[in-house]
Every structure is written in structure tokens, then in C-alpha cells.
Enzyme design. Structure first.
Site, PDB file in Angstrom:
ATOM      1  CG  ASN A 164      -1.825  -1.220   1.223  1.00 29.21           C
ATOM      2  OD1 ASN A 164      -2.339  -1.624   0.176  1.00 29.21           O
ATOM      3  ND2 ASN A 164      -1.951  -1.858   2.375  1.00 29.21           N
ATOM      4  NE  ARG A 165       3.280   2.296  -5.051  1.00 28.20           N
ATOM      5  CZ  ARG A 165       3.414   1.066  -5.580  1.00 28.20           C
ATOM      6  NH1 ARG A 165       3.627   0.014  -4.814  1.00 28.20           N
ATOM      7  NH2 ARG A 165       3.342   0.901  -6.880  1.00 28.20           N
ATOM      8  CG  LEU A 166       2.088   3.050   5.316  1.00 32.13           C
ATOM      9  CD1 LEU A 166       1.610   4.409   4.801  1.00 32.13           C
ATOM     10  CD2 LEU A 166       1.049   2.433   6.229  1.00 32.13           C
TER      11      LEU A 166
END
Ligand SMILES: Cc1cc2nc3c(=O)[nH]c(=O)nc-3n(C[C@H](O)[C@H](O)[C@H](O)COP(=O)(O)O)c2cc1C
Length: 219
Positions: free
Chosen positions: A196-198
Site C-alpha cells: 500500500n505504498r506505506l
């Protein structure tokens, strides 16, 4: 965008990063040791040119350029590479001796971002590395006026023939404009891709007392 330059849907190219995470508790207190650990892991999964890195330099009036280089060593001083001092990057580094380095190891979903000031290494160190290179590369360094405009390929080949003839049967000397730089890191960031691009980002910043401060950055 109007003009279609490719049949590929570039905007749809994406990948989810799922391999692993990175916590402050996982990393070494010394970023050079941490780099050594990640570098070994990179060479294990990507033996071809895991030492390839992007070097970004900048003119004093703020015009940046970037190119791929090969890391040729790292130690307590920092990160070592070799080039032509009279090249575009060499001239930029003469006028503005600061730069950034970036490694991207796709199979590990990792990047390392480094920034700092540069110094030339000693002529002895440059000489030792120069003579460890294949003779063809040594001759190529003499033939190339790196970054200058040349008439054509034949002109380059003719220069190579000329220096090959000049040094036939002799040791090729270290060209006066060729040598190493060491980038002394002031910040080193270790980036691990996450879902999630975290992503996980752990940055080390060198403090005035020489100690390293560790911080987590937002992705
Ligand atoms: C994988 C790879 C490794 C390279 N390694 C070096 C290197 O170690 N030293 C170097 O001067 N140029 C190297 N080059 C060429 C540079 O990318 C660049 O074209 C050249 O240094 C001239 O850059 P400049 O005109 O910005 O000074 C490499 C290129 C590639 C693709």
C-alpha cells in the site's frame, strides 16, 4: 498527454512491495555497516552490477545532472568511485563538491539514498585501482575526453589506436585527469518497499559530534 510514443500503458505499470519490513530495531547503529549488510544481500540476489548507482551532481547555479556509476569500494571514509576529473561531473564536483548517490535493488525491493561532500582520493590510491583494471579499460581512459563533443566514432577509434601504439609493451600510466572520489556521507537512508505504498524509511544523519542519529521518515 497528446502524442502517443509507446504502445505500453505506462501509467498502469506498478508493483506491490511485499517481501519484508524494516524497523529501527533491525538496523545497525553504524550506517556503513548497515550498507555492508544490504550490499552483501544485493550481490547475492543480483550479482551483475549490484554496485551500479546513480550519481547526481549539480552546478553551483543549481543545474543538476545524474548518471550511472560503479561503486568501487566503501569504508570508514565513505563511498568510492572513479572517473575523469575533466568530465562534466568532474568539473561540477570541482566547483560544487557535493553529490547524492542512489542504489536501487529491485529484487530486494530496496533503495539506499546517500548525500554528502566529496574529496579526491590520493594519486597512489587512484594509481593502484587504475592498474587493477583490464589494459583495454586503461587505454580507453586515455582515449576518452569524457563528456566532450567528438566528431564521430572513427575519431574515437583512431585515438584508441594511437594510445594503444604509444603504450605497446609498456605500462599504461595513470592519466593526469583520471582518478577517484570518495563521497563522505552526511545522510544515508535505507528504504524498504511495503504494501500500500506505506514503505519503511530509516534515515541516519551525521551529527556535529560525529555520531549518527536514526529517524523513521514518512513514506
Ligand atoms: C552500469 C554503468 C556503470 C558506469 N560506471 C562508470 C564509472 O564507474 N565511471 C565513469 O566515469 N562512468 C561510468 N559510467 C558512464 C557514466 O554513466 C557517464 O556516461 C560518464 O561518466 C559521463 O558522465 P558525465 O558526462 O555526466 O560526466 C557507467 C555507466 C553505466 C551504465
Amino acid at each position: 498527454m497528446s502524442a502517443k510514443l509507446s504502445t505500453i500503458d505506462v501509467a498502469a505499470l506498478r508493483k506491490e512491495y511485499t517481501l519484508r519490513g524494516l524497523r529501527k530495531a533491525d538496523v545497525d547503529s553504524d550506517p556503513m555497516r548497515q550498507f555492508g549488510k544490504w550490499f552483501e544481500e544485493a550481490v547475492a540476489v543480483q550479482p551483475a552490477e549490484a554496485n551500479a548507482m546513480t550519481l547526481a551532481t549539480c552546478t553551483p547555479d543549481g543545474k543538476p545532472t545524474a548518471r550511472v556509476m560503479l561503486l568501487k569500494g566503501f569504508d570508514e571514509r565513505g563511498f568510492l568511485f572513479f572517473t575523469n576529473y575533466a568530465s562534466r561531473k568532474g568539473r561540477q564536483l570541482e566547483a560544487n563538491p557535493r553529490a547524492a548517490l542512489n542504489f536501487f535493488w529491485a529484487p530486494l525491493e530496496r533503495q539506499v539514498c546517500i548525500a554528502g561532500a566529496l574529496e579526491r582520493v590520493s594519486r597512489e590510491e587512484s594509481d593502484a585501482y587504475f592498474h587493477s583494471r583490464p589494459v583495454g579499460s586503461q587505454l580507453g581512459a586515455w582515449a576518452s575526453t569524457q563528456s566532450s563533443v567528438v566528431p564521430d566514432r572513427d575519431w574515437l577509434e583512431a585515438r584508441l589506436d594511437e594510445v594503444t601504439e604509444r603504450y605497446r609493451g609498456a605500462e599504461v600510466p595513470l592519466p593526469p585527469t583520471w582518478g577517484g572520489f570518495v563521497l563522505k556521507p552526511e545522510t544515508i537512508e535505507f528504504w524498504q518497499g511495503r504494501p500500500n505504498r506505506l514503505h519503511d524509511r530509516i534515515q541516519y544523519s551525521r551529527q556535529p559530534d560525529g555520531m549518527w542519529k536514526l529517524e523513521r521518515l514518512s513514506p
